[in-house]
Design an enzyme around this catalytic site. Structure first.
Site, PDB file in Angstrom:
ATOM      1  N   HIS A 170       0.387   0.190 -13.323  1.00 48.43           N
ATOM      2  CA  HIS A 170       1.186  -1.004 -13.652  1.00 48.43           C
ATOM      3  C   HIS A 170       2.665  -0.628 -13.718  1.00 48.43           C
ATOM      4  CE1 HIS A 170       1.931  -5.017 -15.047  1.00 48.43           C
ATOM      5  NE2 HIS A 170       2.777  -4.503 -15.924  1.00 48.43           N
TER       6      HIS A 170
ATOM      7  N   LYS B 126     -15.754 -16.966  -7.923  1.00 51.02           N
ATOM      8  CA  LYS B 126     -15.311 -15.613  -8.226  1.00 51.02           C
ATOM      9  C   LYS B 126     -16.489 -14.657  -8.411  1.00 51.02           C
ATOM     10  CE  LYS B 126     -12.292 -12.539  -9.790  1.00 51.02           C
ATOM     11  NZ  LYS B 126     -11.747 -12.015 -11.018  1.00 51.02           N
TER      12      LYS B 126
ATOM     13  N   ASN C 152      -5.974   1.743 -13.183  1.00 52.95           N
ATOM     14  CA  ASN C 152      -4.957   0.848 -12.632  1.00 52.95           C
ATOM     15  C   ASN C 152      -3.564   1.434 -12.836  1.00 52.95           C
ATOM     16  OD1 ASN C 152      -3.927  -1.620 -11.533  1.00 52.95           O
ATOM     17  ND2 ASN C 152      -3.399  -2.264 -13.605  1.00 52.95           N
TER      18      ASN C 152
ATOM     19  N   MET D  67      -4.070  -7.215  -6.991  1.00 57.66           N
ATOM     20  CA  MET D  67      -3.515  -8.255  -7.857  1.00 57.66           C
ATOM     21  C   MET D  67      -4.558  -9.253  -8.340  1.00 57.66           C
ATOM     22  SD  MET D  67      -0.607  -7.219  -8.250  1.00 57.66           S
ATOM     23  CE  MET D  67       1.040  -6.796  -7.738  1.00 57.66           C
ATOM     24  N   ARG D  68      -5.707  -8.726  -8.777  1.00 50.59           N
ATOM     25  CA  ARG D  68      -6.769  -9.581  -9.276  1.00 50.59           C
ATOM     26  C   ARG D  68      -7.360  -9.012 -10.547  1.00 50.59           C
ATOM     27  NH1 ARG D  68      -8.200 -13.564  -6.609  1.00 50.59           N
ATOM     28  NH2 ARG D  68      -7.550 -13.493  -4.456  1.00 50.59           N
ATOM     29  N   ILE D  69      -7.853  -9.896 -11.389  1.00 50.62           N
ATOM     30  CA  ILE D  69      -8.549  -9.454 -12.598  1.00 50.62           C
ATOM     31  C   ILE D  69      -9.926  -8.923 -12.192  1.00 50.62           C
ATOM     32  CG2 ILE D  69      -9.462 -10.212 -14.829  1.00 50.62           C
ATOM     33  CD1 ILE D  69      -6.552 -10.717 -14.780  1.00 50.62           C
ATOM     34  N   ILE D  70     -10.306  -7.815 -12.796  1.00 46.60           N
ATOM     35  CA  ILE D  70     -11.637  -7.263 -12.542  1.00 46.60           C
ATOM     36  C   ILE D  70     -12.639  -7.971 -13.470  1.00 46.60           C
ATOM     37  CG2 ILE D  70     -13.051  -5.160 -12.715  1.00 46.60           C
ATOM     38  CD1 ILE D  70     -11.076  -4.961 -10.426  1.00 46.60           C
TER      39      ILE D  70
ATOM     40  N   GLY E 161       0.774  -1.232   0.000  1.00 42.83           N
ATOM     41  CA  GLY E 161       0.000   0.000   0.000  1.00 42.83           C
ATOM     42  C   GLY E 161       0.807   1.283   0.000  1.00 42.83           C
ATOM     43  N   SER E 162       2.051   1.235  -0.517  1.00 44.09           N
ATOM     44  CA  SER E 162       2.825   2.490  -0.558  1.00 44.09           C
ATOM     45  C   SER E 162       2.172   3.492  -1.525  1.00 44.09           C
ATOM     46  CB  SER E 162       4.288   2.233  -0.941  1.00 44.09           C
ATOM     47  OG  SER E 162       4.409   1.833  -2.275  1.00 44.09           O
TER      48      SER E 162
HETATM   49  C1  GAR Z   1       3.024  -1.330  -7.543  1.00 42.24           C
HETATM   50  O1  GAR Z   1       4.326  -1.373  -8.050  1.00 42.24           O
HETATM   51  C2  GAR Z   1       2.019  -1.489  -8.666  1.00 42.24           C
HETATM   52  O2  GAR Z   1       2.445  -0.887  -9.863  1.00 42.24           O
HETATM   53  C3  GAR Z   1       1.947  -2.980  -8.795  1.00 42.24           C
HETATM   54  O3  GAR Z   1       1.953  -3.432  -7.471  1.00 42.24           O
HETATM   55  C4  GAR Z   1       2.751  -2.566  -6.675  1.00 42.24           C
HETATM   56  C5  GAR Z   1       2.001  -2.241  -5.407  1.00 42.24           C
HETATM   57  O4  GAR Z   1       2.826  -1.570  -4.505  1.00 42.24           O
HETATM   58  N1  GAR Z   1       0.781  -3.398  -9.511  1.00 42.24           N
HETATM   59  C6  GAR Z   1       0.774  -4.418 -10.366  1.00 42.24           C
HETATM   60  O5  GAR Z   1       1.759  -5.113 -10.597  1.00 42.24           O
HETATM   61  C7  GAR Z   1      -0.545  -4.676 -11.057  1.00 42.24           C
HETATM   62  N2  GAR Z   1      -0.410  -5.676 -12.051  1.00 42.24           N
HETATM   63  P1  GAR Z   1       2.187  -0.877  -3.206  1.00 42.24           P
HETATM   64  O6  GAR Z   1       1.297  -1.922  -2.549  1.00 42.24           O
HETATM   65  O7  GAR Z   1       3.352  -0.536  -2.340  1.00 42.24           O
HETATM   66  O8  GAR Z   1       1.400   0.319  -3.656  1.00 42.24           O
END
Ligand code: GAR
Length: 190
Positions: free
Chosen positions: A108, A64, A106, A89-92, A11-12
């Site tokens: 990425h 699901k 989103n 980390m899930r498909i919508i 969650g940063s």
């Molecule tokens: C982030 O780097 C984000 O881009 C990635 O997860 C991390 C979450 O970090 N998302 C994906 O890979 C989506 N496919 P956080 O929990 O510290 O915000």
């Protein structure tokens, strides 16, 4: 504007979005944090900032579809207008996509369409490309395929370790995502 943030882990990025809301950069309110794991660290961040939070896990449901129906109901109960995925980390699925067409964004950690999927940073690193980056996009029914809203490149130096690259990517994310969310909120309000 009423925002929900969906997340799975640390969650940063959620924290960066909270800061941007608190200083007025994003003219909106985070009215819900949802996590799909009860032990996700992001839940602690919500608690610390007095943001309402809920967690439930896919395995608690029959399938699901039932999981997604519960999520949809939760979002409706909170009168959510924009859904922000931040490390979710899930498909919508279809029901959410239909209910929130063009209202789910989103983040990425790669320059899409390159390196989609769960390990965007590592996949770019292993591919030994000289540049990767960060993408913000609308969600559609594919995996990391929706219309791109913004991208920022990040150089990979030959001396970079994977950890250093991860750090660089996160730094860019923490700047870019709040900025883009602010633009989208203003656009919707216009
Ligand atoms: C982030 O780097 C984000 O881009 C990635 O997860 C991390 C979450 O970090 N998302 C994906 O890979 C989506 N496919 P956080 O929990 O510290 O915000």
């Amino acid at each position: 504007m009423r925002l929900a943030v969906l997340a799975s882990g640390n969650g940063s990025n959620f924290e960066a979005i909270i800061q941007a809301v608190e200083v007025g950069e994003i003219p909106a309110e985070i009215v819900l944090l949802f996590a799909d794991h009860h032990d996700a660290y992001v839940l602690k961040r919500a608690k610390d900032h007095n943001i309402p939070y809920v967690s439930f896990e896919l395995k608690e449901f029959e399938d699901k579809q039932a999981y997604e129906a519960a999520l949809l109901e939760l979002l409706a109960d909170h009168e959510i207008e924009l859904i922000v995925l931040a490390g979710y980390m899930r498909i919508i699925g279809k029901s959410l996509l239909q209910a929130y067409a063009n209202r789910i964004i989103n983040l990425h950690p790669a320059l899409l369409p390159n390196f989609p999927g769960l390990h965007g940073i590592r996949d770019a690193y292993d591919a030994k490309v000289s540049e990767t980056g960060v993408t913000v996009h609308y969600i559609d029914s594919g995996v990391d395929t929706g219309p791109i809203i913004a991208q920022e490149a990040v150089k990979i130096e030959s001396s970079d370790t994977l950890e250093q690259l991860e750090e660089k990517i996160h730094q860019v994310e923490h700047q870019l995502y709040p900025r883009v969310i602010a633009e989208i909120v203003k656009e919707i309000q216009r």
